[in-house]
Design a protein around this motif. Structure first.
Motif, PDB file in Angstrom:
ATOM      1  N   GLY A  58       1.997   1.208  19.120  1.00 15.95           N
ATOM      2  CA  GLY A  58       2.386   0.170  18.176  1.00 15.95           C
ATOM      3  C   GLY A  58       1.887   0.349  16.759  1.00 15.95           C
ATOM      4  N   GLY A  59       1.394  -0.763  16.198  1.00 18.99           N
ATOM      5  CA  GLY A  59       1.031  -0.800  14.785  1.00 18.99           C
ATOM      6  C   GLY A  59      -0.039   0.190  14.387  1.00 18.99           C
ATOM      7  N   PHE A  60      -0.983   0.480  15.292  1.00 18.98           N
ATOM      8  CA  PHE A  60      -2.025   1.444  14.956  1.00 18.98           C
ATOM      9  C   PHE A  60      -1.415   2.810  14.703  1.00 18.98           C
ATOM     10  CE2 PHE A  60      -5.083   4.746  15.914  1.00 18.98           C
ATOM     11  CZ  PHE A  60      -6.212   4.322  15.238  1.00 18.98           C
ATOM     12  N   VAL A  61      -0.468   3.212  15.547  1.00 23.39           N
ATOM     13  CA  VAL A  61       0.174   4.525  15.388  1.00 23.39           C
ATOM     14  C   VAL A  61       0.987   4.557  14.099  1.00 23.39           C
ATOM     15  CG1 VAL A  61       1.750   6.195  16.431  1.00 23.39           C
ATOM     16  CG2 VAL A  61       0.227   4.826  17.881  1.00 23.39           C
ATOM     17  N   ARG A  62       1.749   3.497  13.871  1.00 25.82           N
ATOM     18  CA  ARG A  62       2.534   3.414  12.629  1.00 25.82           C
ATOM     19  C   ARG A  62       1.642   3.542  11.405  1.00 25.82           C
ATOM     20  NH1 ARG A  62       3.695  -1.987  12.564  1.00 25.82           N
ATOM     21  NH2 ARG A  62       1.889  -2.243  11.183  1.00 25.82           N
ATOM     22  N   ASP A  63       0.567   2.761  11.377  1.00 24.53           N
ATOM     23  CA  ASP A  63      -0.309   2.764  10.206  1.00 24.53           C
ATOM     24  C   ASP A  63      -1.088   4.065  10.085  1.00 24.53           C
ATOM     25  OD1 ASP A  63       0.631   0.308   9.567  1.00 24.53           O
ATOM     26  OD2 ASP A  63      -1.171  -0.813  10.117  1.00 24.53           O
ATOM     27  N   LEU A  64      -1.336   4.743  11.194  1.00 19.66           N
ATOM     28  CA  LEU A  64      -1.991   6.052  11.140  1.00 19.66           C
ATOM     29  C   LEU A  64      -1.159   7.013  10.303  1.00 19.66           C
ATOM     30  CD1 LEU A  64      -4.205   8.026  12.220  1.00 19.66           C
ATOM     31  CD2 LEU A  64      -2.643   8.514  14.118  1.00 19.66           C
ATOM     32  N   PHE A  65       0.157   7.000  10.514  1.00 16.96           N
ATOM     33  CA  PHE A  65       1.030   7.883   9.748  1.00 16.96           C
ATOM     34  C   PHE A  65       1.200   7.421   8.301  1.00 16.96           C
ATOM     35  CE2 PHE A  65       2.689   8.841  14.109  1.00 16.96           C
ATOM     36  CZ  PHE A  65       2.298  10.178  14.121  1.00 16.96           C
ATOM     37  N   LEU A  66       0.941   6.144   8.051  1.00 17.52           N
ATOM     38  CA  LEU A  66       1.016   5.622   6.685  1.00 17.52           C
ATOM     39  C   LEU A  66      -0.312   5.762   5.946  1.00 17.52           C
ATOM     40  CD1 LEU A  66       3.049   2.326   7.300  1.00 17.52           C
ATOM     41  CD2 LEU A  66       3.877   4.422   6.195  1.00 17.52           C
ATOM     42  N   VAL A 203      10.878  -4.493   5.966  1.00 19.79           N
ATOM     43  CA  VAL A 203      11.669  -4.049   4.813  1.00 19.79           C
ATOM     44  C   VAL A 203      10.876  -4.265   3.530  1.00 19.79           C
ATOM     45  CG1 VAL A 203      13.694  -4.612   3.402  1.00 19.79           C
ATOM     46  CG2 VAL A 203      13.944  -4.301   5.865  1.00 19.79           C
ATOM     47  N   ALA A 204      10.208  -5.430   3.419  1.00 17.09           N
ATOM     48  CA  ALA A 204       9.417  -5.735   2.223  1.00 17.09           C
ATOM     49  C   ALA A 204       8.160  -4.875   2.140  1.00 17.09           C
ATOM     50  CB  ALA A 204       9.050  -7.216   2.220  1.00 17.09           C
ATOM     51  N   ALA A 205       7.551  -4.611   3.278  1.00 15.50           N
ATOM     52  CA  ALA A 205       6.308  -3.840   3.294  1.00 15.50           C
ATOM     53  C   ALA A 205       6.550  -2.383   2.928  1.00 15.50           C
ATOM     54  CB  ALA A 205       5.649  -3.931   4.673  1.00 15.50           C
ATOM     55  N   LEU A 241       4.879 -12.665   2.641  1.00 16.68           N
ATOM     56  CA  LEU A 241       4.441 -12.960   1.277  1.00 16.68           C
ATOM     57  C   LEU A 241       3.351 -12.002   0.815  1.00 16.68           C
ATOM     58  CD1 LEU A 241       5.110 -15.012  -0.944  1.00 16.68           C
ATOM     59  CD2 LEU A 241       3.322 -16.486  -0.003  1.00 16.68           C
ATOM     60  N   ALA A 242       2.595 -11.445   1.752  1.00 12.51           N
ATOM     61  CA  ALA A 242       1.488 -10.546   1.415  1.00 12.51           C
ATOM     62  C   ALA A 242       1.930  -9.095   1.212  1.00 12.51           C
ATOM     63  CB  ALA A 242       0.427 -10.604   2.517  1.00 12.51           C
ATOM     64  N   THR A 243       3.207  -8.786   1.411  1.00 14.78           N
ATOM     65  CA  THR A 243       3.680  -7.409   1.281  1.00 14.78           C
ATOM     66  C   THR A 243       3.823  -7.012  -0.193  1.00 14.78           C
ATOM     67  OG1 THR A 243       6.023  -8.060   1.299  1.00 14.78           O
ATOM     68  CG2 THR A 243       4.967  -7.610   3.440  1.00 14.78           C
ATOM     69  N   PRO A 244       3.999  -5.722  -0.473  1.00 10.29           N
ATOM     70  CA  PRO A 244       4.173  -5.288  -1.871  1.00 10.29           C
ATOM     71  C   PRO A 244       5.475  -5.763  -2.507  1.00 10.29           C
ATOM     72  CG  PRO A 244       3.448  -3.450  -0.501  1.00 10.29           C
ATOM     73  CD  PRO A 244       3.805  -4.564   0.427  1.00 10.29           C
ATOM     74  N   HIS A 245       6.514  -6.029  -1.697  1.00 10.71           N
ATOM     75  CA  HIS A 245       7.816  -6.419  -2.249  1.00 10.71           C
ATOM     76  C   HIS A 245       8.347  -7.662  -1.526  1.00 10.71           C
ATOM     77  CE1 HIS A 245       7.863  -2.444  -4.168  1.00 10.71           C
ATOM     78  NE2 HIS A 245       7.499  -1.961  -2.992  1.00 10.71           N
ATOM     79  N   PRO A 246       7.655  -8.789  -1.625  1.00 10.55           N
ATOM     80  CA  PRO A 246       8.055  -9.966  -0.851  1.00 10.55           C
ATOM     81  C   PRO A 246       9.454 -10.456  -1.185  1.00 10.55           C
ATOM     82  CG  PRO A 246       6.354 -10.526  -2.458  1.00 10.55           C
ATOM     83  CD  PRO A 246       6.439  -9.047  -2.422  1.00 10.55           C
ATOM     84  N   GLY A 247       9.881 -10.288  -2.437  1.00 11.83           N
ATOM     85  CA  GLY A 247      11.198 -10.756  -2.835  1.00 11.83           C
ATOM     86  C   GLY A 247      12.311 -10.149  -1.996  1.00 11.83           C
TER      87      GLY A 247
END
Length: 522
Positions: A58-66, A203-205, A241-247
């Motif tokens: 899950g998220g740990f693997v995704r964020d590892l690559f990011l 999408v926003a993140a 709302l906390a993402t880099p591109h919330p709009g």
């Protein structure tokens, strides 16, 4: 006897590698990933000892690559997940929080929060957001996840340490910033409608793209979000709302039809109304799209979540105050005050922390005030009032005001910025000489009662307010001795006016008690 026990231990250690044949075959040729956390290697060794297969997912693997570090880690266990979690809790002197119904367990280990779940399948009833959980394979477990970028796993057992399981092209999609579901999005979103909000968040993140079939599914299933609890919806909205591109995320919610269910006040800001009077056409800007631009402007400058929320709500009152005046056009008079009152209702409906309410309300209420000062001409007394009213939000207020400049005219935008900079410098000068933040009269209520021989009463508040007004207007310095001397010198006049005010106050209260319709409710 000893030989039998030894044989049993060896068999148990061999069983750790007796993964299902299809999993073993896949892992033998899978690419290897470098895992930076020594902690994971330790867990893999303990899994070997206990005879279970262990995968980080899950998220740990995704964020590892990011390249993002995180301390919340999800694990999938092939074997007995709950006994393994209890073993780890005992080994690390922690405590397992077990959810028997969902076959999951949470184990805090040092700075990590580790969640363990057995490989499973999930089924949902049409009118329920709670899954029916059944045992499944590793492939079932990955297939049930929301998006391909979250459906990757990495093996932790020694023979296959670091082997990447990526059945659905999640790594490729992550590089492409492409958000796709592992299976039919109609099924994925129908099972847990919150995944539609998560789609907008990713999408926003990632500043990414949502697959077209997923976009269509969101539009078709938008109303199903109503079965999800408010707490889960609010948590996801705050993450967006906390993402880099919330709009981008909020625009996707609007275009899919989801926004009308999760944030109707924001949805009502969308659109442009046109009125034709003779040859003259009157329209106004799309307040919703302007709002999203302001939120993105703030997001580029600050990670303060509540400042971002204030930006999202700063024009929320415009839907209720919009009015057409012939010869003038569209007006939104008083939208900041109406919006500030709406903020409390929104906080309560979304179940947001009420301790953050005054901060957001203040910013919404005052976001027009600096521009008004510039337009009307800056007086020291007006600046003092702004300093007092804004209090600790003053710097954030100016950040919001600057972000609120969305004109496409660069010359006009620069002029607005210069005006704000000039006003802010003047504020700093007055702050330095007056010490006005968290302002109140240096002579407090108790001393007013003693000097004027008054009991606790509205008259005391009237005199205190009069002293504060004198300071704000610049008639008095914000100093104790000067204010006390002024009170003593003007005691008779102040007391007379205060008692007259008090009498009117009590008369008004009596009229309200007997239901007099002429008594104002303000």
């Amino acid at each position: 006897m000893h030989s039998s026990a030894s044989s049993s231990r060896k068999k148990k250690n061999r069983d750790v590698f007796a993964l299902p044949e299809d999993v073993r075959t896949y892992l033998e040729t899978a690419p290897r990933v470098e895992l930076p956390e020594p902690f994971l290697q330790q867990l893999g060794q303990l899994a070997d000892r206990q005879g279970v297969g262990l995968f980080v997912v899950g998220g740990f693997v995704r964020d590892l690559f990011l390249g993002i570090s995180r301390k919340d880690i999800d694990f999938t266990v092939i074997g007995e997940a709950l006994p393994f979690a209890r073993f780890l809790a005992q080994h690390f002197r922690s405590k397992a929080v077990v959810y028997e119904r969902f076959h999951t367990a949470l184990v805090p280990i040092g700075e990590y929060r580790c969640e363990f779940v057995g490989t499973r399948r999930e089924f949902y009833e049409p009118d329920s957001r709670k899954p029916i959980v059944k045992e499944g394979t590793l492939w079932d477990d990955l297939r049930r996840r929301d998006f391909t970028i979250n459906a990757m796993a990495i093996a932790l057992n020694k023979p296959f340490w670091g082997s990447l399981v990526d059945l659905f092209g999640g790594l490729r999609h992550l590089h492409q910033r492409y958000i796709q579901t592992p299976t039919d999005p109609l099924i994925t979103f129908n099972e847990d409608p919150l995944r539609m909000l998560r789609a907008a968040r990713f999408v926003a993140a990632l500043n990414g793209i949502l697959a077209q079939d997923a976009q269509r599914a969101m539009t078709m299933l938008a109303s199903r979000i109503q079965i999800v609890s408010q707490e889960r919806i609010t948590e996801e909205l705050l993450k967006l709302l906390a993402t880099p591109h919330p709009g981008r995320g909020f625009l996707m919610l609007y275009e899919s039809g989801l926004l009308q269910y999760v944030f109707p006040e924001l949805h009502r800001l969308a659109g442009v109304e046109l009125v034709q009077v003779g040859r003259q056409a009157y329209s106004h800007k799309d307040v919703f799209r302007h709002t999203l631009q302001v939120v993105d402007n703030i997001a580029r400058q600050s990670e303060n979540l509540w400042l971002r929320l204030a930006a999202l709500l700063h024009d929320i009152g415009k839907s209720k105050t919009k009015h057409f005046v012939e010869g003038v056009g569209w007006t939104f008079h008083g939208h900041e005050e109406v919006g500030a009152r709406m903020v409390e209702r929104i906080f309560r409906r979304l179940k947001l922390p009420l301790q953050k309410l005054p901060y957001v309300q203040t910013l919404v209420r005052l976001h027009q005030r600096p521009q008004a000062l510039v337009d009307e001409g800056v007086t020291d007394s007006a600046i003092r009032r702004l300093i007092v009213q804004a209090g600790d939000t003053l710097d954030d207020l100016f950040t919001l005001c600057r972000a609120d400049i969305t004109t496409r005219n660069p010359i006009l935008a620069q002029q607005y910025l210069q005006n704000y900079d000039q006003l802010y410098r003047r504020i700093q000068e007055i702050q330095a000489q007056d010490s006005l933040r968290a302002f109140q009269s240096p002579v407090r209520g108790e001393e007013i009662m003693a000097l004027c021989n008054l009991p606790p009463s509205p008259a005391v508040g009237y005199i205190k307010k009069a002293l504060e007004e004198a300071i704000l207007e610049g008639f008095l310095p914000n100093e104790y001795n000067a204010v006390k001397a002024y009170l003593i010198e003007h005691r008779d006049q102040l007391l007379s006016a205060a008692l007259a005010y008090q009498e009117e106050f009590f008369r008004h209260q009596r009229r309200r008690r007997v239901g007099d319709p002429t008594a104002s409710t303000e």
